[in-house]
Write an enzyme that holds these catalytic residues in place. Structure first.
Site, PDB file in Angstrom:
ATOM      1  N   ASN A  10       0.882  -1.163   0.000  1.00 56.87           N
ATOM      2  CA  ASN A  10       0.000   0.000   0.000  1.00 56.87           C
ATOM      3  C   ASN A  10       0.920   1.213   0.000  1.00 56.87           C
ATOM      4  O   ASN A  10       1.509   1.542   1.026  1.00 56.87           O
ATOM      5  CB  ASN A  10      -0.899  -0.012   1.244  1.00 56.87           C
ATOM      6  CG  ASN A  10      -1.742   1.253   1.347  1.00 56.87           C
ATOM      7  OD1 ASN A  10      -1.747   2.083   0.434  1.00 56.87           O
ATOM      8  ND2 ASN A  10      -2.453   1.406   2.463  1.00 56.87           N
ATOM      9  N   TRP A  11       1.058   1.823  -1.170  1.00 56.83           N
ATOM     10  CA  TRP A  11       2.024   2.930  -1.302  1.00 56.83           C
ATOM     11  C   TRP A  11       1.522   4.196  -0.602  1.00 56.83           C
ATOM     12  O   TRP A  11       2.271   5.134  -0.426  1.00 56.83           O
ATOM     13  CB  TRP A  11       2.284   3.207  -2.784  1.00 56.83           C
ATOM     14  CG  TRP A  11       3.056   2.122  -3.494  1.00 56.83           C
ATOM     15  CD1 TRP A  11       3.407   0.880  -3.003  1.00 56.83           C
ATOM     16  CD2 TRP A  11       3.603   2.182  -4.821  1.00 56.83           C
ATOM     17  NE1 TRP A  11       4.121   0.178  -3.939  1.00 56.83           N
ATOM     18  CE2 TRP A  11       4.260   0.956  -5.072  1.00 56.83           C
ATOM     19  CE3 TRP A  11       3.593   3.156  -5.821  1.00 56.83           C
ATOM     20  CZ2 TRP A  11       4.903   0.679  -6.290  1.00 56.83           C
ATOM     21  CZ3 TRP A  11       4.231   2.883  -7.025  1.00 56.83           C
ATOM     22  CH2 TRP A  11       4.880   1.659  -7.254  1.00 56.83           C
ATOM     23  N   HIS A  95      -9.559   1.305   4.665  1.00 55.02           N
ATOM     24  CA  HIS A  95      -8.311   1.511   5.407  1.00 55.02           C
ATOM     25  C   HIS A  95      -8.583   2.483   6.561  1.00 55.02           C
ATOM     26  O   HIS A  95      -9.360   3.420   6.411  1.00 55.02           O
ATOM     27  CB  HIS A  95      -7.230   2.063   4.477  1.00 55.02           C
ATOM     28  CG  HIS A  95      -5.868   1.996   5.089  1.00 55.02           C
ATOM     29  ND1 HIS A  95      -5.443   2.908   6.030  1.00 55.02           N
ATOM     30  CD2 HIS A  95      -4.860   1.110   4.941  1.00 55.02           C
ATOM     31  CE1 HIS A  95      -4.220   2.570   6.421  1.00 55.02           C
ATOM     32  NE2 HIS A  95      -3.842   1.484   5.773  1.00 55.02           N
ATOM     33  N   GLU A  97      -6.955   4.874   7.622  1.00 53.41           N
ATOM     34  CA  GLU A  97      -6.686   6.277   7.284  1.00 53.41           C
ATOM     35  C   GLU A  97      -7.880   6.905   6.575  1.00 53.41           C
ATOM     36  O   GLU A  97      -8.198   8.077   6.777  1.00 53.41           O
ATOM     37  CB  GLU A  97      -5.408   6.371   6.431  1.00 53.41           C
ATOM     38  CG  GLU A  97      -4.178   6.104   7.294  1.00 53.41           C
ATOM     39  CD  GLU A  97      -3.002   5.479   6.558  1.00 53.41           C
ATOM     40  OE1 GLU A  97      -2.960   5.502   5.307  1.00 53.41           O
ATOM     41  OE2 GLU A  97      -2.109   4.938   7.244  1.00 53.41           O
ATOM     42  N   GLU A 167      -5.615  -4.859  10.240  1.00 48.35           N
ATOM     43  CA  GLU A 167      -4.577  -3.870  10.510  1.00 48.35           C
ATOM     44  C   GLU A 167      -4.870  -3.142  11.818  1.00 48.35           C
ATOM     45  O   GLU A 167      -5.646  -2.168  11.827  1.00 48.35           O
ATOM     46  CB  GLU A 167      -4.525  -2.839   9.381  1.00 48.35           C
ATOM     47  CG  GLU A 167      -4.176  -3.415   8.028  1.00 48.35           C
ATOM     48  CD  GLU A 167      -3.548  -2.375   7.106  1.00 48.35           C
ATOM     49  OE1 GLU A 167      -2.478  -2.661   6.578  1.00 48.35           O
ATOM     50  OE2 GLU A 167      -4.107  -1.279   6.958  1.00 48.35           O
ATOM     51  N   GLY A 234       2.854  -1.224   4.231  1.00 47.51           N
ATOM     52  CA  GLY A 234       2.948   0.209   3.949  1.00 47.51           C
ATOM     53  C   GLY A 234       4.387   0.601   3.670  1.00 47.51           C
ATOM     54  O   GLY A 234       4.917   0.359   2.584  1.00 47.51           O
ATOM     55  N   GLY A 235       5.043   1.180   4.657  1.00 43.35           N
ATOM     56  CA  GLY A 235       6.401   1.724   4.516  1.00 43.35           C
ATOM     57  C   GLY A 235       7.383   0.818   3.801  1.00 43.35           C
ATOM     58  O   GLY A 235       8.113   1.264   2.909  1.00 43.35           O
TER      59      GLY A 235
END
Ligand code: 13P
Length: 250
Positions: A10-11, A95, A97, A167, A234-235
């Site tokens: 997930n960029w 997500h 976010e 998550e 992610g990262g």
């Protein structure tokens, strides 16, 4: 049949189109693992160049978002049929976010899941608790509520083909991974919830990822758990380390 592992990056809001193409080139030879489905979920503006950059490889492209209408006067939005036409196969829905910063609630996310399937996209539906909820002991109650609401009215044959990502919010971007036991416990609980809502075959078929500070050093242990079918990363998906996560079994 055993479930295939699926490792998705997930960029988030990273990588300009030219950086995206460069990252695809960097990762090209590192993400080869025949036993694993590999997906890059990328910002909307990177979709077209990334689809082109991964052409001829086994990497699939996912989107991070879309709007629930097919077309019309929704300035700034992108529809599921547009994604499909551009070569997208997966889409992240729910997500934390987007739930937090863009106030997407479960009723809206339920519409998104249905629209994704209608357009021929595979949802990666995210769920997860806050640290406060974990400390209060309501983690599984909360996750079950999210799953039941987001999948309301979604038929078993669709659920069997989708991906759910657990998550824990407190583990996202914090370097604080859930312990293997905590991750497996919730993923197992999600599978039990699917079994209750549908049947044993659907529960056996749905793929459940863990996400939250997945790294080259913890992927092997997490992905070896019986109910963890890969990760949403992610990262670490923005660097060469992603190759090590995809090749966690080597
Ligand atoms: P990190 O891997 O950076 O913790 O992000 C996880 C995530 O939110 C993936 O969707």
């Amino acid at each position: 049949m055993a479930r295939r592992k699926i490792v998705a990056g997930n960029w988030k809001m990273n990588m300009t189109p030219s950086q995206a193409v460069e990252l695809c080139a960097t990762l090209k030879d590192l993400v080869k693992n025949n036993k694993v489905d590999v997906v890059y979920c990328v910002p909307a503006i990177d979709i077209v160049p990334v689809v082109k950059a991964v052409k001829g490889t086994r990497v699939k492209v996912g989107a991070e978002n879309f709007y629930i209408e097919d077309k019309g006067a929704y300035t700034g939005e992108i529809s599921a049929p547009m994604l499909k036409d551009a070569g997208v196969e997966y889409v992240i829905i729910g997500h934390s976010e987007r739930r937090e910063y863009f106030k997407e609630d479960d009723a809206f996310l339920n519409k998104k899941v249905k629209k994704a399937f209608e357009a021929g996209l595979t949802p990666i539906l995210c769920c997860g608790e806050s640290l406060e909820q974990r400390e209060m002991g309501v983690t599984m109650d909360w996750i079950r509520l999210q799953i039941k609401s987001d999948l309301y009215g979604v038929p078993a044959e669709q659920v069997a083909k989708m991906v759910i990502a657990y998550e824990p919010i407190w583990a996202i971007g914090t370097g604080k991974t859930a312990t293997t036991e905590q991750a497996e416990e919730v993923c197992k609980g999600i599978r039990a919830c699917i079994k209750e809502m549908y049947d044993a075959a659907t529960a056996k078929s749905v793929r459940i990822q863990y996400g939250g500070s997945v790294s080259a050093s913890n992927a092997a242990e997490l992905f070896a758990q019986p109910d963890i079918d890969g990760g949403l990363v992610g990262g670490a998906s923005l660097k060469a380390d992603f190759g090590k996560i995809v090749n966690y079994d080597k």
